[in-house]
Scaffold this motif. Structure first.
Motif, PDB file in Angstrom:
ATOM      1  N   GLU A  64      58.729  47.471  53.767  1.00 51.05           N
ATOM      2  CA  GLU A  64      57.289  47.267  53.554  1.00 51.05           C
ATOM      3  C   GLU A  64      56.795  47.898  52.240  1.00 51.05           C
ATOM      4  O   GLU A  64      55.777  47.475  51.692  1.00 51.05           O
ATOM      5  CB  GLU A  64      56.480  47.883  54.705  1.00 51.05           C
ATOM      6  CG  GLU A  64      56.755  47.289  56.069  1.00 51.05           C
ATOM      7  CD  GLU A  64      57.752  48.101  56.869  1.00 51.05           C
ATOM      8  OE1 GLU A  64      57.669  48.064  58.108  1.00 51.05           O
ATOM      9  OE2 GLU A  64      58.616  48.792  56.260  1.00 51.05           O
ATOM     10  N   ASP A 207      46.815  41.273  48.550  1.00 46.78           N
ATOM     11  CA  ASP A 207      46.452  40.976  49.928  1.00 46.78           C
ATOM     12  C   ASP A 207      46.370  42.258  50.749  1.00 46.78           C
ATOM     13  O   ASP A 207      47.279  43.099  50.714  1.00 46.78           O
ATOM     14  CB  ASP A 207      47.490  40.027  50.534  1.00 46.78           C
ATOM     15  CG  ASP A 207      47.141  39.645  51.962  1.00 46.78           C
ATOM     16  OD1 ASP A 207      46.278  38.783  52.149  1.00 46.78           O
ATOM     17  OD2 ASP A 207      47.729  40.248  52.883  1.00 46.78           O
ATOM     18  N   ALA A 208      45.289  42.414  51.487  1.00 42.55           N
ATOM     19  CA  ALA A 208      45.050  43.643  52.232  1.00 42.55           C
ATOM     20  C   ALA A 208      46.133  43.914  53.269  1.00 42.55           C
ATOM     21  O   ALA A 208      46.479  45.075  53.533  1.00 42.55           O
ATOM     22  CB  ALA A 208      43.678  43.587  52.909  1.00 42.55           C
ATOM     23  N   ASP A 209      46.688  42.863  53.855  1.00 45.57           N
ATOM     24  CA  ASP A 209      47.729  43.057  54.870  1.00 45.57           C
ATOM     25  C   ASP A 209      49.000  43.615  54.248  1.00 45.57           C
ATOM     26  O   ASP A 209      49.671  44.474  54.847  1.00 45.57           O
ATOM     27  CB  ASP A 209      48.026  41.731  55.575  1.00 45.57           C
ATOM     28  CG  ASP A 209      49.044  41.890  56.690  1.00 45.57           C
ATOM     29  OD1 ASP A 209      48.762  42.653  57.649  1.00 45.57           O
ATOM     30  OD2 ASP A 209      50.122  41.283  56.610  1.00 45.57           O
ATOM     31  N   VAL A 210      49.352  43.164  53.054  1.00 45.28           N
ATOM     32  CA  VAL A 210      50.524  43.696  52.351  1.00 45.28           C
ATOM     33  C   VAL A 210      50.327  45.177  52.051  1.00 45.28           C
ATOM     34  O   VAL A 210      51.236  45.999  52.238  1.00 45.28           O
ATOM     35  CB  VAL A 210      50.769  42.912  51.047  1.00 45.28           C
ATOM     36  CG1 VAL A 210      51.869  43.566  50.211  1.00 45.28           C
ATOM     37  CG2 VAL A 210      51.127  41.468  51.357  1.00 45.28           C
ATOM     38  N   TRP A 212      48.260  47.267  53.660  1.00 48.50           N
ATOM     39  CA  TRP A 212      48.215  48.039  54.901  1.00 48.50           C
ATOM     40  C   TRP A 212      49.622  48.324  55.405  1.00 48.50           C
ATOM     41  O   TRP A 212      49.940  49.452  55.803  1.00 48.50           O
ATOM     42  CB  TRP A 212      47.406  47.271  55.957  1.00 48.50           C
ATOM     43  CG  TRP A 212      47.190  48.061  57.212  1.00 48.50           C
ATOM     44  CD1 TRP A 212      46.177  48.917  57.490  1.00 48.50           C
ATOM     45  CD2 TRP A 212      48.047  48.070  58.375  1.00 48.50           C
ATOM     46  NE1 TRP A 212      46.331  49.471  58.744  1.00 48.50           N
ATOM     47  CE2 TRP A 212      47.468  48.974  59.304  1.00 48.50           C
ATOM     48  CE3 TRP A 212      49.236  47.411  58.704  1.00 48.50           C
ATOM     49  CZ2 TRP A 212      48.056  49.207  60.550  1.00 48.50           C
ATOM     50  CZ3 TRP A 212      49.818  47.671  59.941  1.00 48.50           C
ATOM     51  CH2 TRP A 212      49.219  48.558  60.851  1.00 48.50           C
ATOM     52  N   ARG A 213      50.497  47.314  55.384  1.00 46.24           N
ATOM     53  CA  ARG A 213      51.852  47.497  55.906  1.00 46.24           C
ATOM     54  C   ARG A 213      52.666  48.456  55.051  1.00 46.24           C
ATOM     55  O   ARG A 213      53.559  49.147  55.554  1.00 46.24           O
ATOM     56  CB  ARG A 213      52.558  46.141  56.022  1.00 46.24           C
ATOM     57  CG  ARG A 213      52.050  45.304  57.201  1.00 46.24           C
ATOM     58  CD  ARG A 213      52.853  44.045  57.433  1.00 46.24           C
ATOM     59  NE  ARG A 213      52.576  43.014  56.438  1.00 46.24           N
ATOM     60  CZ  ARG A 213      53.404  42.634  55.502  1.00 46.24           C
ATOM     61  NH1 ARG A 213      54.605  43.188  55.427  1.00 46.24           N
ATOM     62  NH2 ARG A 213      53.075  41.683  54.646  1.00 46.24           N
ATOM     63  N   ASN A 216      51.753  51.761  56.527  1.00 47.61           N
ATOM     64  CA  ASN A 216      51.848  51.843  57.988  1.00 47.61           C
ATOM     65  C   ASN A 216      53.160  51.192  58.415  1.00 47.61           C
ATOM     66  O   ASN A 216      53.170  50.202  59.153  1.00 47.61           O
ATOM     67  CB  ASN A 216      50.661  51.147  58.663  1.00 47.61           C
ATOM     68  CG  ASN A 216      49.349  51.863  58.439  1.00 47.61           C
ATOM     69  OD1 ASN A 216      49.017  52.821  59.124  1.00 47.61           O
ATOM     70  ND2 ASN A 216      48.580  51.394  57.457  1.00 47.61           N
ATOM     71  N   ASP A 217      54.273  51.716  57.942  1.00 53.79           N
ATOM     72  CA  ASP A 217      55.558  51.076  58.166  1.00 53.79           C
ATOM     73  C   ASP A 217      55.943  51.100  59.641  1.00 53.79           C
ATOM     74  O   ASP A 217      55.531  51.977  60.406  1.00 53.79           O
ATOM     75  CB  ASP A 217      56.643  51.749  57.327  1.00 53.79           C
ATOM     76  CG  ASP A 217      56.897  53.182  57.753  1.00 53.79           C
ATOM     77  OD1 ASP A 217      57.803  53.409  58.575  1.00 53.79           O
ATOM     78  OD2 ASP A 217      56.168  54.078  57.285  1.00 53.79           O
ATOM     79  N   SER A 218      56.765  50.139  60.024  1.00 54.30           N
ATOM     80  CA  SER A 218      57.123  49.960  61.432  1.00 54.30           C
ATOM     81  C   SER A 218      57.979  51.092  61.980  1.00 54.30           C
ATOM     82  O   SER A 218      58.020  51.319  63.191  1.00 54.30           O
ATOM     83  CB  SER A 218      57.858  48.624  61.607  1.00 54.30           C
ATOM     84  OG  SER A 218      59.015  48.581  60.789  1.00 54.30           O
ATOM     85  N   TRP A 252      42.624  50.312  54.336  1.00 49.56           N
ATOM     86  CA  TRP A 252      42.267  49.725  53.050  1.00 49.56           C
ATOM     87  C   TRP A 252      40.761  49.790  52.877  1.00 49.56           C
ATOM     88  O   TRP A 252      40.016  49.223  53.674  1.00 49.56           O
ATOM     89  CB  TRP A 252      42.749  48.289  52.967  1.00 49.56           C
ATOM     90  CG  TRP A 252      42.258  47.501  51.780  1.00 49.56           C
ATOM     91  CD1 TRP A 252      41.507  46.366  51.799  1.00 49.56           C
ATOM     92  CD2 TRP A 252      42.498  47.791  50.392  1.00 49.56           C
ATOM     93  NE1 TRP A 252      41.260  45.923  50.533  1.00 49.56           N
ATOM     94  CE2 TRP A 252      41.862  46.788  49.628  1.00 49.56           C
ATOM     95  CE3 TRP A 252      43.184  48.812  49.720  1.00 49.56           C
ATOM     96  CZ2 TRP A 252      41.896  46.753  48.249  1.00 49.56           C
ATOM     97  CZ3 TRP A 252      43.219  48.784  48.328  1.00 49.56           C
ATOM     98  CH2 TRP A 252      42.590  47.774  47.609  1.00 49.56           C
ATOM     99  N   ARG A 322      52.810  42.188  41.812  1.00 49.47           N
ATOM    100  CA  ARG A 322      52.342  43.244  42.711  1.00 49.47           C
ATOM    101  C   ARG A 322      52.066  44.548  41.976  1.00 49.47           C
ATOM    102  O   ARG A 322      51.212  45.331  42.383  1.00 49.47           O
ATOM    103  CB  ARG A 322      53.400  43.499  43.794  1.00 49.47           C
ATOM    104  CG  ARG A 322      53.701  42.314  44.681  1.00 49.47           C
ATOM    105  CD  ARG A 322      54.972  42.538  45.480  1.00 49.47           C
ATOM    106  NE  ARG A 322      56.140  42.647  44.598  1.00 49.47           N
ATOM    107  CZ  ARG A 322      57.393  42.828  45.018  1.00 49.47           C
ATOM    108  NH1 ARG A 322      57.640  42.945  46.316  1.00 49.47           N
ATOM    109  NH2 ARG A 322      58.395  42.894  44.162  1.00 49.47           N
TER     110      ARG A 322
END
Length: 333
Positions: A64, A207-210, A212-213, A216-218, A252, A322
């Motif tokens: 991520e 992108d906000a989801d990119v 955030w992840r 906030n890694d899995s 974010w 990016r």
């Protein structure tokens, strides 16, 4: 002590510019200023004890967390051009750490035939010694003049008779507030000559989801990294934070184009910081800010640098756009 010199062989020297009590004094000041009263905050520098540095290295390898790979992609593609454009005899690196990514620039400058010296600046003596001795082994003609200093309070650029390339890699510039960035760029410009150049790494708005992840890694490595600052406070200031009583929360902030990392109290609790005779009362859900990571838009960052006296000569991104590396020179050059 400050000013102490260390030498290993003929090609590696290290200067200490920090007093023995520098870190504990700054930590005490930051805790009293940032945690005594809401809204609570701490500077991100306190993440990086030995365990925190290990966790961050692990973060850079997570799927991520694109930042390190994206910057390396740009360095791999552009280092030969950087070397030719700058003709630098000295590479100065601010916040050098392990100097891992720096080898790409060292290789290119060596190939171009201009490099004589590498001058890393960092707060960690051990990191500078380990990296400096390894580089002297791997680059037989290279001189390494390292400086143990906190560039946030004292920005010292080593003297050079020829052009210097000052590199500030990674996304550390994003940890600064706008005022702190202004002061840093202004101080750096004042320390540079007209023949020097500045290489800056900056993460970009996306992108906000990119985003955030990435924080906030899995696997929860970033959460452990964030919580590690509580271990630092417990050890260094005889505090009694219950690390499990806080949750990692990275969000974010679209209004300020930045990721914010927080630690959120899971309950109402009282914490003692015995070394400071300080009592902290946290409410259920109350947060402390541990890091900001600003993401930049090209026009805004170019304008910030222009106000400090820089002209951006080159702006490169990775293939997915990016991350950016930019090469800037003193305005008028």
């Amino acid at each position: 002590m400050a000013g102490e010199q260390y030498a290993s062989g003929q090609r590696f020297t290290l200067e200490h510019r920090l007093t023995p009590d520098y870190f504990v004094t700054r930590l005490r000041e930051d805790v009293l200023e940032g945690l005594a009263d809401p809204p609570r905050s701490l500077p991100p520098k306190w993440f990086y004890d030995a365990r925190g540095s290990e966790l961050f290295e692990e973060i850079t390898r997570l799927p991520e967390y694109y930042l390190t790979r994206a910057e390396q992609e740009i360095l791999d593609a552009r280092a030969p051009q950087i070397a030719l454009d700058t003709a630098a005899g000295t590479l100065v690196e601010i916040g050098a750490g392990s100097s891992r990514k720096t080898r790409t620039l060292l290789d290119a400058l060596t190939q171009a035939g201009t490099l004589e010296r590498y001058a890393p600046l960092d707060v960690s003596t051990s990191a500078l010694v380990e990296a400096g001795e390894a580089l002297c082994r791997d680059y037989p003609a290279l001189h390494v003049t390292a400086t143990v200093t906190d560039f946030e309070t004292e920005l010292v650029l080593p003297h050079s008779d020829g052009p210097r390339l000052i590199a500030f890699l990674g996304s550390t510039i994003g940890n600064f507030t706008p005022v702190r960035r202004r002061d840093f760029f202004t101080a750096l410009r004042a320390a540079m000559t007209d023949q020097d150049t500045f290489l800056l790494g900056a993460d970009l708005v996306k992108d906000a989801d990119v985003l955030w992840r990435a924080y906030n890694d899995s696997r929860g490595v970033t959460a452990a990294f964030n919580k590690n600052v509580l271990h630092v406070l417990n050890r260094e200031l005889d505090a009694d934070f219950d690390v499990d009583a806080f949750d990692h929360n990275a969000v974010w902030n679209a209004g300020q184009d930045r990721i914010e990392m927080w630690l959120r109290s899971r309950l109402t609790q009282t914490i003692k910081v015995r070394a400071l005779d300080l009592t902290l009362e946290f409410g259920d859900g109350e947060e402390m800010l541990t890091e900001i990571s600003t993401k930049f838009r090209r026009e805004d960052l170019v304008a910030e640098l222009a106000r400090a006296g820089f002209r951006v000569r080159e702006w490169w991104t990775d293939s997915a756009r990016r991350f950016a590396l930019l090469l800037a020179a003193p305005d008028g050059r």
